[in-house]
Write a protein that holds these residues in place. Structure first.
Motif, PDB file in Angstrom:
ATOM      1  N   ASP A  48      60.741  25.589  22.781  1.00 30.74           N
ATOM      2  CA  ASP A  48      59.471  25.892  23.463  1.00 30.74           C
ATOM      3  C   ASP A  48      59.665  26.642  24.801  1.00 30.74           C
ATOM      4  OD1 ASP A  48      60.573  23.812  24.886  1.00 30.74           O
ATOM      5  OD2 ASP A  48      58.692  22.709  25.140  1.00 30.74           O
ATOM      6  N   VAL A  49      60.901  26.735  25.286  1.00 31.98           N
ATOM      7  CA  VAL A  49      61.107  27.335  26.611  1.00 31.98           C
ATOM      8  C   VAL A  49      60.675  28.808  26.621  1.00 31.98           C
ATOM      9  CG1 VAL A  49      62.839  27.925  28.355  1.00 31.98           C
ATOM     10  CG2 VAL A  49      62.954  25.726  27.203  1.00 31.98           C
ATOM     11  N   ILE A  50      61.072  29.533  25.571  1.00 30.61           N
ATOM     12  CA  ILE A  50      60.731  30.970  25.540  1.00 30.61           C
ATOM     13  C   ILE A  50      59.214  31.141  25.542  1.00 30.61           C
ATOM     14  CG2 ILE A  50      60.888  33.090  24.171  1.00 30.61           C
ATOM     15  CD1 ILE A  50      63.569  31.866  23.099  1.00 30.61           C
ATOM     16  N   GLU A  51      58.533  30.297  24.747  1.00 33.32           N
ATOM     17  CA  GLU A  51      57.066  30.414  24.708  1.00 33.32           C
ATOM     18  C   GLU A  51      56.455  30.154  26.086  1.00 33.32           C
ATOM     19  OE1 GLU A  51      56.127  27.743  21.426  1.00 33.32           O
ATOM     20  OE2 GLU A  51      57.655  28.962  20.402  1.00 33.32           O
ATOM     21  N   HIS A  52      56.996  29.161  26.807  1.00 30.68           N
ATOM     22  CA  HIS A  52      56.472  28.882  28.149  1.00 30.68           C
ATOM     23  C   HIS A  52      56.666  30.094  29.064  1.00 30.68           C
ATOM     24  CE1 HIS A  52      55.343  24.773  27.592  1.00 30.68           C
ATOM     25  NE2 HIS A  52      56.566  24.355  27.295  1.00 30.68           N
ATOM     26  N   ILE A  53      57.848  30.682  29.026  1.00 31.84           N
ATOM     27  CA  ILE A  53      58.105  31.829  29.917  1.00 31.84           C
ATOM     28  C   ILE A  53      57.156  32.981  29.554  1.00 31.84           C
ATOM     29  CG2 ILE A  53      59.823  33.502  30.746  1.00 31.84           C
ATOM     30  CD1 ILE A  53      62.003  31.403  29.924  1.00 31.84           C
ATOM     31  N   MET A  54      56.990  33.193  28.253  1.00 28.96           N
ATOM     32  CA  MET A  54      56.119  34.305  27.813  1.00 28.96           C
ATOM     33  C   MET A  54      54.678  34.065  28.242  1.00 28.96           C
ATOM     34  SD  MET A  54      57.427  35.541  24.181  1.00 28.96           S
ATOM     35  CE  MET A  54      58.961  36.401  24.100  1.00 28.96           C
ATOM     36  N   ARG A  55      54.228  32.824  28.089  1.00 26.86           N
ATOM     37  CA  ARG A  55      52.839  32.517  28.457  1.00 26.86           C
ATOM     38  C   ARG A  55      52.634  32.743  29.960  1.00 26.86           C
ATOM     39  NH1 ARG A  55      51.188  27.884  30.383  1.00 26.86           N
ATOM     40  NH2 ARG A  55      53.068  26.831  29.665  1.00 26.86           N
ATOM     41  N   LEU A  56      53.572  32.266  30.754  1.00 17.44           N
ATOM     42  CA  LEU A  56      53.419  32.443  32.205  1.00 17.44           C
ATOM     43  C   LEU A  56      53.441  33.927  32.574  1.00 17.44           C
ATOM     44  CD1 LEU A  56      55.634  29.549  33.667  1.00 17.44           C
ATOM     45  CD2 LEU A  56      53.183  29.581  33.236  1.00 17.44           C
ATOM     46  N   ALA A  57      54.355  34.666  31.974  1.00 12.57           N
ATOM     47  CA  ALA A  57      54.423  36.109  32.275  1.00 12.57           C
ATOM     48  C   ALA A  57      53.101  36.784  31.899  1.00 12.57           C
ATOM     49  CB  ALA A  57      55.601  36.744  31.539  1.00 12.57           C
ATOM     50  N   ASP A  58      52.557  36.426  30.736  1.00 13.02           N
ATOM     51  CA  ASP A  58      51.269  37.012  30.307  1.00 13.02           C
ATOM     52  C   ASP A  58      50.159  36.659  31.293  1.00 13.02           C
ATOM     53  OD1 ASP A  58      52.490  38.058  28.125  1.00 13.02           O
ATOM     54  OD2 ASP A  58      51.731  36.587  26.674  1.00 13.02           O
ATOM     55  N   ASN A  59      50.144  35.389  31.742  1.00 10.64           N
ATOM     56  CA  ASN A  59      49.079  34.952  32.660  1.00 10.64           C
ATOM     57  C   ASN A  59      49.074  35.732  33.973  1.00 10.64           C
ATOM     58  OD1 ASN A  59      48.374  33.074  30.816  1.00 10.64           O
ATOM     59  ND2 ASN A  59      49.172  31.289  31.934  1.00 10.64           N
ATOM     60  N   TYR A  60      50.220  36.248  34.329  1.00  4.83           N
ATOM     61  CA  TYR A  60      50.301  36.997  35.598  1.00  4.83           C
ATOM     62  C   TYR A  60      50.403  38.501  35.364  1.00  4.83           C
ATOM     63  CZ  TYR A  60      50.617  32.533  37.864  1.00  4.83           C
ATOM     64  OH  TYR A  60      50.317  31.275  38.319  1.00  4.83           O
ATOM     65  N   GLY A  61      50.123  38.920  34.133  1.00  5.83           N
ATOM     66  CA  GLY A  61      50.093  40.357  33.834  1.00  5.83           C
ATOM     67  C   GLY A  61      51.461  41.025  33.932  1.00  5.83           C
ATOM     68  N   ILE A  62      52.524  40.238  33.686  1.00  8.97           N
ATOM     69  CA  ILE A  62      53.864  40.835  33.750  1.00  8.97           C
ATOM     70  C   ILE A  62      54.244  41.286  32.340  1.00  8.97           C
ATOM     71  CG2 ILE A  62      56.291  40.447  34.360  1.00  8.97           C
ATOM     72  CD1 ILE A  62      55.316  38.109  36.127  1.00  8.97           C
ATOM     73  N   GLU A  63      54.284  42.594  32.183  1.00  2.07           N
ATOM     74  CA  GLU A  63      54.581  43.164  30.866  1.00  2.07           C
ATOM     75  C   GLU A  63      56.051  42.954  30.499  1.00  2.07           C
ATOM     76  OE1 GLU A  63      53.964  47.431  29.222  1.00  2.07           O
ATOM     77  OE2 GLU A  63      53.000  47.253  31.189  1.00  2.07           O
ATOM     78  N   ARG A  64      56.289  42.604  29.248  1.00  2.86           N
ATOM     79  CA  ARG A  64      57.690  42.454  28.810  1.00  2.86           C
ATOM     80  C   ARG A  64      58.382  43.820  28.770  1.00  2.86           C
ATOM     81  NH1 ARG A  64      55.969  39.410  23.729  1.00  2.86           N
ATOM     82  NH2 ARG A  64      54.594  38.207  25.036  1.00  2.86           N
ATOM     83  N   VAL A  65      59.661  43.830  29.060  1.00  2.00           N
ATOM     84  CA  VAL A  65      60.421  45.080  28.970  1.00  2.00           C
ATOM     85  C   VAL A  65      60.704  45.342  27.490  1.00  2.00           C
ATOM     86  CG1 VAL A  65      62.625  46.175  29.567  1.00  2.00           C
ATOM     87  CG2 VAL A  65      61.509  44.631  31.200  1.00  2.00           C
ATOM     88  N   ARG A  66      60.611  46.607  27.052  1.00  4.04           N
ATOM     89  CA  ARG A  66      61.007  46.928  25.661  1.00  4.04           C
ATOM     90  C   ARG A  66      62.507  47.213  25.652  1.00  4.04           C
ATOM     91  NH1 ARG A  66      57.982  47.684  21.273  1.00  4.04           N
ATOM     92  NH2 ARG A  66      59.484  49.124  20.370  1.00  4.04           N
ATOM     93  N   ILE A  67      63.238  46.188  25.211  1.00  2.74           N
ATOM     94  CA  ILE A  67      64.702  46.278  25.225  1.00  2.74           C
ATOM     95  C   ILE A  67      65.181  47.435  24.346  1.00  2.74           C
ATOM     96  CG2 ILE A  67      66.837  45.032  24.581  1.00  2.74           C
ATOM     97  CD1 ILE A  67      65.452  43.830  27.054  1.00  2.74           C
ATOM     98  N   SER A  68      64.478  47.656  23.205  1.00  2.00           N
ATOM     99  CA  SER A  68      64.937  48.712  22.281  1.00  2.00           C
ATOM    100  C   SER A  68      64.830  50.095  22.924  1.00  2.00           C
ATOM    101  CB  SER A  68      64.161  48.651  20.966  1.00  2.00           C
ATOM    102  OG  SER A  68      62.784  48.610  21.231  1.00  2.00           O
ATOM    103  N   GLY A  85      64.412  38.944  31.461  1.00  2.00           N
ATOM    104  CA  GLY A  85      65.780  38.401  31.521  1.00  2.00           C
ATOM    105  C   GLY A  85      65.802  36.921  31.168  1.00  2.00           C
ATOM    106  N   MET A  86      64.857  36.167  31.706  1.00  2.00           N
ATOM    107  CA  MET A  86      64.803  34.719  31.393  1.00  2.00           C
ATOM    108  C   MET A  86      64.547  34.491  29.905  1.00  2.00           C
ATOM    109  SD  MET A  86      62.901  32.774  34.539  1.00  2.00           S
ATOM    110  CE  MET A  86      61.606  33.960  34.852  1.00  2.00           C
ATOM    111  N   MET A  87      63.699  35.345  29.306  1.00  2.00           N
ATOM    112  CA  MET A  87      63.397  35.177  27.870  1.00  2.00           C
ATOM    113  C   MET A  87      64.665  35.422  27.046  1.00  2.00           C
ATOM    114  SD  MET A  87      59.832  37.319  27.735  1.00  2.00           S
ATOM    115  CE  MET A  87      58.688  37.183  29.103  1.00  2.00           C
TER     116      MET A  87
END
Ligand SMILES: NC(=O)c1ccc[n+]([C@@H]2O[C@H](COP(=O)([O-])OP(=O)(O)OC[C@H]3O[C@@H](n4cnc5c(N)ncnc54)[C@H](O)[C@@H]3O)[C@@H](O)[C@H]2O)c1
Length: 360
Positions: free
Chosen positions: A283-303, A266-268
């Motif tokens: 750069d905000v989206i990249e920061h959120i993505m990097r943090l999510a990756d570091n904690y093993g939080i998989e992105r939701v597939r919106i499609s 949602g934040m992305m």
């Protein structure tokens, strides 16, 4: 790890907070002053951690123990009535103490019971999920669901003591990932030391840093809440960062997607919307993505869920008065603004997310 103790001002009251390993024994120091101890505990937590929760015999004979099957289905009027009935039948006095041990669902129901039984009895919170430690136990909100509407009945009421035992976070990584959506949110809202701490830590060394992360999260949330305790002047709504889209994802996926993943994604998406209108630094989206990756939080597939399905839930959920909603959007790390967004802007943001992150 040393136990951390501090006083958290909350709407003119002082809450004592204890954070550390094996600190649930602090309950014992409190019970002597009360006529009855009402102990509400998650069945799952009791199964997982039984021996580390102080034995009830220690509290003497005037103890009422209520074991709860937790999860969202716990937060009903029927369960509330059942508990109140027990308290009435056992003639529980106003000079009684309610202690809850469990996640956010146990806390929301217990808080509502403590706030309303005889117009309020004292409460100690022992939150056992990361989400409950950093989010739901802070800020006074409690409540139950009714007629398919979440948290529609409830009050504002605080525990006087919160015991955050970090041992509870060692059970499964899922308990950490679920709460990390909110922790990453705090790091984007506050920036500075919080962002640094969350950036330097990851799922693999989270436990070592959990005392600091829980403490910093609590202070950030409390600071925002104290400027808008009753959620009336818009300041508290900053805490909804990521949640406008997350509620759409959760609704459209019929609850199949976890809260942590929904909030991070949602934040992305919200950052994409802000970026398109020149409000969000790239750069905000990249920061959120990097943090999510570091904690093993998989992105939701919106499609997979469908843009239109998500938009439908967002606009129903928020009742797009006058064709737009006010949505918190990260402008940069450490600065969240509110944007007026329309259905069209939300679907554009979701489509951009698909184009940039799902089709590459
Ligand atoms: N009052 C507020 O301000 C506020 C804020 C955010 C969320 N909430 C509410 O919080 C609830 C979600 O909280 P939650 O995520 O803690 O849910 P939860 O209480 O359902 O707990 C999630 C699951 O984890 C299990 N569990 C609890 N502690 C555990 C542990 N230490 N190890 C392993 N499993 C454990 C529970 O049995 C449950 O199955 C929602 O109802 C939401 O509305 C309230």
């Amino acid at each position: 790890m040393d136990t951390q103790r501090f006083v958290l001002p909350m709407n003119g009251e002082n809450i004592s907070v204890v954070i550390g390993d094996n600190v649930t024994g602090h309950i014992n120091d409190e019970v002597g002053r009360y006529d009855t101890l009402v102990f509400m505990i998650s069945r799952r937590v009791e199964e997982l951690f039984g021996p580390k929760i102080p034995p009830l015999e220690d509290y003497g004979s005037s103890t009422i123990k209520i074991t709860l099957n937790d999860g969202e289905s716990l937060k009903t009027l029927r369960n509330y009535q059942r508990i109140i009935k027990v308290l009435v039948e056992k003639k529980v006095s106003r000079n009684s103490l309610l202690v809850y041990v469990g996640g956010g669902t146990v806390g929301d129901l217990a808080g509502f019971v403590a706030a309303t039984y005889k117009r309020g009895i004292r409460m100690i919170a022992v939150p056992t999920t990361l989400l409950a430690q950093v989010d739901s136990s802070i800020g006074g909100k409690n409540g139950i669901d009714f007629s398919d509407v979440k948290n529609v009945i409830g009050t504002f009421y605080n525990p006087y003591l919160i015991i955050d035992d970090l041992e509870f976070l060692k059970s499964t990584q899922e308990i950490i990932r679920e709460g990390m959506g909110e922790v990453i949110k705090y790091s984007i809202i506050a920036g500075g030391d919080m962002f640094k701490k969350v950036s330097e830590t990851s799922l693999s060394n989270f436990i070592e840093h959990s005392a600091d992360i829980v403490k910093m999260s609590i202070k950030i949330k409390a600071d925002i809440v104290n400027r808008d305790y009753y959620d009336r002047n818009g300041i508290r709504s900053v805490l909804n960062l990521g949640h406008t889209i997350a509620h759409g994802i959760e609704g459209a996926s019929k609850g199949q997607i976890s809260h942590g993943r929904s909030v991070a994604t949602g934040m992305m998406v919200e950052a994409h919307i802000g970026e398109k209108y020149g409000n969000t630094k790239p750069d905000v989206i990249e920061h959120i993505m990097r943090l999510a990756d570091n904690y093993g939080i998989e992105r939701v597939r919106i499609s997979d869920i469908g843009v239109n399905n998500i938009v439908r839930y967002v606009s129903n959920d928020k009742k797009m008065a006058e064709g737009y909603i006010n949505m918190p959007v990260p402008a940069e790390v450490g600065n969240v603004i509110t944007m007026k967004v329309t259905e069209r802007m939300i679907s554009d943001g979701l489509n951009t997310f698909i184009r940039e992150h799902e089709r590459k």
